[in-house]
Design a protein around this motif. Sequence first.
Motif, short mmCIF file in Angstrom:
data_model
loop_
_atom_site.label_atom_id
_atom_site.label_comp_id
_atom_site.label_asym_id
_atom_site.label_seq_id
_atom_site.Cartn_x
_atom_site.Cartn_y
_atom_site.Cartn_z
N TYR A 243 1.04 -1.10 -0.10
CA TYR A 243 -0.05 -0.21 -0.12
C TYR A 243 0.83 1.14 0.01
CZ TYR A 243 -3.32 3.61 1.38
OH TYR A 243 -4.21 4.39 1.45
N GLY A 244 0.54 2.06 -0.90
CA GLY A 244 1.33 3.46 -1.05
C GLY A 244 0.68 4.47 -0.05
N ILE A 245 1.52 4.68 0.99
CA ILE A 245 1.32 5.36 2.17
C ILE A 245 1.40 6.79 1.77
CG2 ILE A 245 1.88 6.22 4.49
CD1 ILE A 245 2.96 3.49 4.96
N SER A 246 2.31 7.37 1.23
CA SER A 246 2.76 8.59 0.57
C SER A 246 3.82 8.54 -0.60
CB SER A 246 3.39 9.47 1.74
OG SER A 246 4.69 9.14 1.88
N ARG A 247 4.12 9.68 -0.95
CA ARG A 247 5.04 9.62 -2.06
C ARG A 247 6.56 8.96 -1.79
NH1 ARG A 247 3.67 12.44 -6.64
NH2 ARG A 247 1.77 14.05 -6.60
N ARG A 248 6.56 8.95 -0.69
CA ARG A 248 7.88 8.55 0.03
C ARG A 248 8.09 7.17 0.61
NH1 ARG A 248 12.99 10.66 -1.79
NH2 ARG A 248 12.87 12.82 -1.87
N PHE A 249 6.70 6.55 1.17
CA PHE A 249 6.66 5.41 1.95
C PHE A 249 5.51 4.52 1.24
CE2 PHE A 249 8.49 8.46 4.85
CZ PHE A 249 9.27 7.65 5.71
N ALA A 250 5.67 3.10 1.56
CA ALA A 250 4.73 2.28 1.21
C ALA A 250 5.05 0.96 2.31
CB ALA A 250 5.05 1.47 -0.12
N ALA A 251 3.79 0.64 2.59
CA ALA A 251 3.76 -0.48 3.52
C ALA A 251 3.67 -2.08 2.53
CB ALA A 251 2.56 -0.36 4.46
N VAL A 252 4.38 -2.85 3.23
CA VAL A 252 4.22 -4.32 2.51
C VAL A 252 3.96 -5.32 3.57
CG1 VAL A 252 5.65 -3.79 0.49
CG2 VAL A 252 6.80 -4.39 2.70
N VAL A 253 3.30 -6.42 3.00
CA VAL A 253 3.03 -7.54 3.99
C VAL A 253 2.97 -8.74 3.08
CG1 VAL A 253 0.42 -7.30 3.85
CG2 VAL A 253 1.41 -8.60 5.75
N SER A 254 3.60 -10.07 3.74
CA SER A 254 3.52 -11.29 3.08
C SER A 254 3.29 -12.07 3.89
CB SER A 254 4.97 -11.70 2.36
OG SER A 254 4.83 -12.71 1.67
N LEU A 255 2.12 -13.25 3.69
CA LEU A 255 1.67 -14.26 4.41
C LEU A 255 1.70 -15.53 3.73
CD1 LEU A 255 0.38 -15.29 7.07
CD2 LEU A 255 -1.75 -14.64 5.94
N PRO A 256 2.63 -16.55 3.97
CA PRO A 256 2.48 -17.71 3.12
C PRO A 256 1.98 -18.87 3.97
CG PRO A 256 4.87 -17.18 4.14
CD PRO A 256 3.92 -16.22 4.75
N TYR A 257 1.68 -19.77 3.39
CA TYR A 257 1.30 -21.04 3.82
C TYR A 257 1.74 -22.30 2.86
CZ TYR A 257 -1.59 -24.98 5.30
OH TYR A 257 -2.30 -26.15 5.97
N VAL A 258 2.27 -23.33 3.49
CA VAL A 258 3.07 -24.25 2.67
C VAL A 258 2.71 -25.66 3.02
CG1 VAL A 258 5.25 -22.99 2.73
CG2 VAL A 258 5.25 -24.28 4.17
N LEU A 259 2.74 -26.59 2.18
CA LEU A 259 2.58 -27.83 2.05
C LEU A 259 3.83 -28.48 1.55
CD1 LEU A 259 -0.97 -28.11 0.43
CD2 LEU A 259 -0.50 -28.38 2.75
N ASN A 260 4.56 -29.39 2.60
CA ASN A 260 5.73 -30.00 2.26
C ASN A 260 5.57 -31.56 2.19
OD1 ASN A 260 7.11 -27.62 2.42
ND2 ASN A 260 7.50 -27.74 4.44
N ASP A 261 6.33 -32.19 1.18
CA ASP A 261 6.17 -33.50 1.17
C ASP A 261 7.44 -34.34 1.01
OD1 ASP A 261 4.62 -36.16 1.21
OD2 ASP A 261 5.19 -36.17 -0.88
#
Length: 287
Positions: free
Chosen positions: A79-97
């Motif tokens: 999300y662009g907060i201002s011309r100088r700042f942006a907020a980022v978020v990443s949420l992962p879910y995995v299935l391993n075998d």
Amino acid sequence: MGLLKSFTKTLFIALILFIAFPNKTFADGGFPVRPGRLLISPSVGYFFATSQWDSTGVKKPFANGGKYSSLAFTLYSEYGISRRFAAVVSLPYVLNDYTQNITPTSTTSSGLTDLETGIRYYLANIAFVYYFSLQGTAITPLYSNKPSLGYGEEGGELKLAFSGSGHLGDLSTYFNAADGVRQYFGNNGPIQNRYNGTFGLSLDQKFMNQVSATISGINSFSNDKRFISAIPETNKDFSFVEASLSYGHSFTREISLFLSGGEFLTGRNTGVGTTLSLAFIYRLDYR
């Protein structure tokens, strides 16, 4: 009309950076995000390996015909907060075998892994063609006592990125280079250098289709030298270099699709991985 074309070009160039790194869906460039703009990217990534590089970099197959696969679902937002700042978020879910030809023939694990939240600061630009950014990220594990999902340790990362655009004949090009230092704070928590470089080329004048090539990798250092699994993020002392190719198509100004495939070229204490990913990008403007 020229302004709209320039906007579409910048958006399309920026979106491909979401899948420029293995098993991740995130923006990683210096290109700025417009204030009030929300980017949402659900993605799925696949990792597969039947062999590994040992601690000295020697390639050998997994014992007992072992095969390792991982399916990762990631929701990324920016999300662009201002011309100088942006907020980022990443949420992962995995299935391993992991499968092998002796008992137990199959071992599985699944769950949420590390939540990443960060703030990106746009340092400067040169003639609105070349951009520099600095990003700080906090890493929060969403699990405990599950080494197959990750370290289970909080951490932080500081990353510098440089991006720009240009032309090759009548077609538009872009590049992105990023390098970050990540530290996990637990027992023998590794310190890592994570880097990537991407070069992309548009295939038409309307910026609806493009291809890109990326070289990326991680150098991770820790006193814990164990090989836990083929997936790099579960080992603490390892390294790898991956090459990948991507194709992107923009259906509208709001919706895009990206396909990527990669192969690990060299490594240490990690699986000889093949990666595939599919990512959708959706853009909303609130200002």
